[in-house]
Write an enzyme that holds these catalytic residues in place. Structure first.
Site, PDB file in Angstrom:
ATOM      1  N   LEU A 122       7.040 -30.455  -1.996  1.00  0.00           N
ATOM      2  CA  LEU A 122       7.341 -31.860  -1.710  1.00  0.00           C
ATOM      3  C   LEU A 122       8.731 -32.275  -2.193  1.00  0.00           C
ATOM      4  CD1 LEU A 122       3.846 -33.382  -2.603  1.00  0.00           C
ATOM      5  CD2 LEU A 122       4.784 -32.977  -0.322  1.00  0.00           C
ATOM      6  N   GLY A 175       3.743 -34.626  -9.014  1.00  0.00           N
ATOM      7  CA  GLY A 175       4.889 -35.232  -9.685  1.00  0.00           C
ATOM      8  C   GLY A 175       5.434 -34.284 -10.726  1.00  0.00           C
ATOM      9  N   ASP A 217      -0.362 -29.009  -2.549  1.00  0.00           N
ATOM     10  CA  ASP A 217       0.375 -28.632  -3.767  1.00  0.00           C
ATOM     11  C   ASP A 217       1.305 -27.488  -3.413  1.00  0.00           C
ATOM     12  OD1 ASP A 217       1.031 -27.921  -6.600  1.00  0.00           O
ATOM     13  OD2 ASP A 217      -0.623 -29.287  -7.038  1.00  0.00           O
ATOM     14  N   SER A 229       3.630 -44.690 -13.683  1.00  0.00           N
ATOM     15  CA  SER A 229       3.635 -44.286 -15.086  1.00  0.00           C
ATOM     16  C   SER A 229       3.921 -45.513 -15.936  1.00  0.00           C
ATOM     17  CB  SER A 229       4.734 -43.247 -15.304  1.00  0.00           C
ATOM     18  OG  SER A 229       5.037 -43.130 -16.677  1.00  0.00           O
ATOM     19  N   GLY A 281      -0.825 -32.826  -5.455  1.00  0.00           N
ATOM     20  CA  GLY A 281      -0.888 -32.409  -6.866  1.00  0.00           C
ATOM     21  C   GLY A 281      -2.284 -31.936  -7.223  1.00  0.00           C
ATOM     22  N   TYR A 302      13.205 -39.825 -14.672  1.00  0.00           N
ATOM     23  CA  TYR A 302      11.749 -39.952 -14.538  1.00  0.00           C
ATOM     24  C   TYR A 302      11.353 -41.429 -14.403  1.00  0.00           C
ATOM     25  CZ  TYR A 302       6.776 -39.487 -15.393  1.00  0.00           C
ATOM     26  OH  TYR A 302       5.410 -39.548 -15.257  1.00  0.00           O
TER      27      TYR A 302
HETATM   28  N1  LIG Z   1       0.440 -36.439 -17.899  1.00  0.00           N
HETATM   29  C1  LIG Z   1       1.006 -37.558 -18.261  1.00  0.00           C
HETATM   30  O1  LIG Z   1       1.121 -37.840 -19.459  1.00  0.00           O
HETATM   31  C2  LIG Z   1       1.492 -38.532 -17.219  1.00  0.00           C
HETATM   32  C3  LIG Z   1       1.822 -39.839 -17.634  1.00  0.00           C
HETATM   33  C4  LIG Z   1       2.239 -40.771 -16.694  1.00  0.00           C
HETATM   34  C5  LIG Z   1       2.314 -40.402 -15.359  1.00  0.00           C
HETATM   35  N2  LIG Z   1       2.002 -39.143 -14.978  1.00  0.00           N
HETATM   36  C6  LIG Z   1       2.076 -38.813 -13.535  1.00  0.00           C
HETATM   37  O2  LIG Z   1       0.808 -38.411 -13.084  1.00  0.00           O
HETATM   38  C7  LIG Z   1       0.932 -37.506 -11.998  1.00  0.00           C
HETATM   39  C8  LIG Z   1       0.109 -36.271 -12.285  1.00  0.00           C
HETATM   40  O3  LIG Z   1       0.651 -35.635 -13.429  1.00  0.00           O
HETATM   41  P1  LIG Z   1      -0.106 -34.512 -14.276  1.00  0.00           P
HETATM   42  O4  LIG Z   1       0.153 -34.837 -15.687  1.00  0.00           O
HETATM   43  O5  LIG Z   1      -1.502 -34.338 -13.797  1.00  0.00           O
HETATM   44  O6  LIG Z   1       0.819 -33.261 -13.926  1.00  0.00           O
HETATM   45  P2  LIG Z   1       0.511 -31.725 -13.620  1.00  0.00           P
HETATM   46  O7  LIG Z   1       1.800 -31.005 -13.843  1.00  0.00           O
HETATM   47  O8  LIG Z   1      -0.677 -31.239 -14.351  1.00  0.00           O
HETATM   48  O9  LIG Z   1       0.173 -31.757 -12.061  1.00  0.00           O
HETATM   49  C9  LIG Z   1       1.146 -32.107 -11.133  1.00  0.00           C
HETATM   50  C10 LIG Z   1       0.960 -31.292  -9.877  1.00  0.00           C
HETATM   51  O10 LIG Z   1       2.014 -31.647  -8.970  1.00  0.00           O
HETATM   52  C11 LIG Z   1       2.441 -30.465  -8.346  1.00  0.00           C
HETATM   53  N3  LIG Z   1       3.824 -30.551  -7.909  1.00  0.00           N
HETATM   54  C12 LIG Z   1       4.920 -30.714  -8.684  1.00  0.00           C
HETATM   55  N4  LIG Z   1       6.030 -30.594  -7.949  1.00  0.00           N
HETATM   56  C13 LIG Z   1       5.618 -30.345  -6.673  1.00  0.00           C
HETATM   57  C14 LIG Z   1       6.307 -30.100  -5.470  1.00  0.00           C
HETATM   58  N5  LIG Z   1       7.640 -30.027  -5.407  1.00  0.00           N
HETATM   59  N6  LIG Z   1       5.578 -29.905  -4.334  1.00  0.00           N
HETATM   60  C15 LIG Z   1       4.233 -29.933  -4.387  1.00  0.00           C
HETATM   61  N7  LIG Z   1       3.522 -30.151  -5.509  1.00  0.00           N
HETATM   62  C16 LIG Z   1       4.214 -30.341  -6.643  1.00  0.00           C
HETATM   63  C17 LIG Z   1       2.323 -29.377  -9.419  1.00  0.00           C
HETATM   64  O11 LIG Z   1       2.290 -28.069  -8.830  1.00  0.00           O
HETATM   65  C18 LIG Z   1       1.051 -29.765 -10.118  1.00  0.00           C
HETATM   66  O12 LIG Z   1      -0.071 -29.104  -9.570  1.00  0.00           O
HETATM   67  C19 LIG Z   1       2.429 -37.229 -11.875  1.00  0.00           C
HETATM   68  O13 LIG Z   1       2.950 -38.043 -10.844  1.00  0.00           O
HETATM   69  C20 LIG Z   1       2.995 -37.662 -13.201  1.00  0.00           C
HETATM   70  O14 LIG Z   1       4.342 -38.074 -13.115  1.00  0.00           O
HETATM   71  C21 LIG Z   1       1.595 -38.188 -15.874  1.00  0.00           C
END
Ligand SMILES: NC(=O)c1ccc[n+]([C@@H]2O[C@H](COP(=O)([O-])OP(=O)(O)OC[C@H]3O[C@@H](n4cnc5c(N)ncnc54)[C@H](O)[C@@H]3O)[C@@H](O)[C@H]2O)c1
Length: 289
Positions: free
Chosen positions: A42, A71, A32, A114, A8, A155
């Site tokens: 992924l 994610g 990514d 999360s 990611g 989720y």
């Molecule tokens: N942002 C929030 O509020 C929040 C809250 C709780 C948990 N999370 C978790 O934190 C983590 C990071 O989230 P974020 O907010 O930085 O998200 P984001 O969307 O900014 O970044 C996630 C990255 O994962 C990559 N990704 C998604 N699907 C993919 C795949 N199939 N193959 C390869 N890469 C893939 C995307 O291209 C992206 O670059 C995630 O696991 C998310 O579930 C986020």
């Protein structure tokens, strides 16, 4: 300087972690589906296998740590994608990297969970059980029965399953016993492209009504700071822990920190663990004190 895998890495918190590591002089293998050293999807078995092969080629036998930030959020109609990326995108890849992490002697792994694991009601246990067996099709079928709640349930189920998987594995001989510390960070709402998309989409109203006692969203940089600590020697005495960084939501929704009585059904498990500890090497070694 160390060598770290960050999934990611193209966006949000994974991007912030990769930047911090690089700024500190470490080598980062970013993974990514776009803009990364290892470009792989992924959400598919083939994509995960490609990611593992390319990471291992780049790592050269040893890894000091890995951060699993790739994610997807709650996406309506994409329950299968959600569970594939959020669960198997961690478990399959992490298992494949175990020998390289063990080779480092004191590697650290951080998995993004999360706070939805404790704040989402009505998560179907059957789905979580299937995810723990790697049965994403079976889990998806159960999740789809939730109708309009399928996406948030998918989720939360994915994050409950991956957190539980980490806690179960983190304390075993293969991980804690091999010097590898695996822990979970559980963010609340953090202003990343993922959250911005949810705020702008059809779930916007629902997301906005989510209570955050500190009255502001987190930033990717704040979360990266916690992850860096969990990759540092400060984490030598942590295994399978969940660090919640969520502006107070969990405390608001579950203010129950009375010591819970140990459920009777857990007693046999506890006794077995205590009896087996000397044989499995799960006792502290004070021989040089
Ligand atoms: N942002 C929030 O509020 C929040 C809250 C709780 C948990 N999370 C978790 O934190 C983590 C990071 O989230 P974020 O907010 O930085 O998200 P984001 O969307 O900014 O970044 C996630 C990255 O994962 C990559 N990704 C998604 N699907 C993919 C795949 N199939 N193959 C390869 N890469 C893939 C995307 O291209 C992206 O670059 C995630 O696991 C998310 O579930 C986020």
């Amino acid at each position: 300087m160390g060598e770290y895998v960050v999934t990611g890495s193209a966006s949000g918190m994974g991007h912030a972690v990769a930047q911090r590591l690089r700024a500190d002089g470490h080598r980062v293998i970013g993974v990514d589906q776009r803009d990364a050293d290892v470009v792989a999807d992924l959400s598919t078995r083939l994509g995960r296998a490609t990611a593992v092969r390319q990471i291992l080629e780049a790592a050269d036998g040893r890894l000091d740590g890995a951060v699993f930030a790739a994610g997807v959020g709650a996406l309506r109609g994409k329950e299968r994608l959600t569970v594939e990326v959020n669960v198997l995108g961690v478990t399959e890849v992490l298992l494949a990297l175990q020998p390289e992490l063990a080779a480092a002697g004191n590697a650290k792994v951080v998995v993004f969970g999360s706070n939805s694991t404790t704040s989402t009601p009505l998560v179907p246990r059957g789905a979580v059980r299937r995810l723990l067996r790697g049965d994403t099709a079976g889990a998806t079928a159960i999740l789809r029965r939730r109708g309009p709640l399928s996406a948030p349930a998918a989720y939360a189920s994915s994050k409950i399953a991956v957190s539980r998987w980490v806690r179960e594995h983190a304390v075993t001989a293969d991980w804690a016993g091999s010097g590898i510390r695996v822990n979970i960070i559980a963010p609340g709402p953090v202003l990343t492209p993922l959250l911005r998309a949810q705020l702008a989409g059809e779930t916007g109203k629902q997301v906005r009504s989510y209570p955050v006692p500190v009255r502001e969203y987190g930033t990717p940089e704040q979360l990266a700071e916690w992850v860096l600590t969990m990759l540092s020697p400060a984490a030598d005495f942590m295994a399978g822990s969940v660090i919640t960084v969520d502006g107070g939501t969990e405390a608001l929704l579950r203010p129950t920190d009375w010591p819970a009585p140990l459920p009777l059904r857990r007693v046999p498990r506890m006794l077995t663990a205590m009896l087996r500890a000397p044989r499995t090497g799960q006792v502290a070694d004070y021989s040089d004190v």
